[in-house]
Design an enzyme around this catalytic site. Sequence first.
Site: not given
Ligand code: BGC
Length: 379
Positions: A140, A213, A344
């Site tokens: 991210h 998210h 997402e």
């Molecule tokens: C990911 C997860 C991650 C989460 C973060 C998601 O987009 O795919 O692996 O733990 O985001 O909280």
Amino acid sequence: MNQTITAFFITIAIAACNDNGTKTNTMNTSAAQTVNHVSAMPWGETDGRKVQLFTLVNQKGDSVSITSYGGTLVSWTSADRSGVRSSILAGPSTLEQFLSRPPYFGAIIGRYGNRIGGASFTLDGKKYTLPANDGPNTLHGGIKGFDKMVWDAAIPDSTRPSVTFSMVSADGDQGFPGNLKVSVRYTLTDENEIRINYEAVTDKATPVNLTNHAYFNLTGDVKNLVLDHSLTINADSYTPVSATLIPTGVIAPVEGTPFDFRAAHKIGERIEQVKGGYDHNWVLNSKGGKLVKVAELTDAASGRKLEVMTTEPGIQFYSGNFLDGKFKTAAGSLITKHSALCLETQHFPDSPNKPGFPNTILQPGQTYQSETVYRLSVQ
Ligand code: BGC
């Protein structure tokens, strides 16, 4: 129109301020009073910058709160089948909690959503090294991704409940090349949709993959796990992952696997067959480019239905596997494993290292544009 809604409409409307306090657009009571509404309030400070909380209200009385910290969706309040209003977003409700590194609740994710394997990629013959913040990988956007920035805010349109967040991610930010100018507009429509429009331009070639998210729980109460929600994803294939959740590069058919959501399935039905729970990218049949419905989530108890439309070629369905009760909702409930899920919209994880995946490199002179719509209704 009931009293609560009327009260919203007669609220004195608001001037949105950007970071240096300059008014960017002012709604006054005379013009927009009985139409849609945006309000703003101070929400604390971080990095020496003032943070605001915006609330968008539509004519149905749905409301969405979004903070300029991370451009984060904080709540989305709507009525269930019996008319009871609650927020279908899981996440904390104070800036203080958002500053203590939660797992990205409701935030804008960038410069690169999801993982880049080995925290590096090569572009035009040059290797770029990023901070590893998820084992050996970058998740991210790095240690201080877009979710941890204070964004400038403006109300672009006095006729609709809408707010635009913008900022510049400097050349070298989290190891990425190029000054990237980003803007993200949220609009709450009278059809109870949140429309998210992303735009970005760069002065050097750079990977870009923006998403939101939000963690959803359609019951409006995280005490009810999402394992009873039913999900449909219009995807014939998905991208299998390694032990550290990096796609292997294979595009695998969902047929005959617990990843087949082409017809509705309860999330809990086959989750035990997926090690660690769902946390994968689905390869959408729509292939990206046009705004198309790609997924539907329903909850029989509340009657709520969430439809997802996107121009993106992929969607990460994450079943809240790592939620651990460290954060609480406004109602004081602990957000625990499987108490919320994410859908997402995105390009595929690790695309900068996977030449076979759709391109995520934005070139100078091009404009990155992406749109996702979450539509809520009751049935
Ligand atoms: C990911 C997860 C991650 C989460 C973060 C998601 O987009 O795919 O692996 O733990 O985001 O909280």
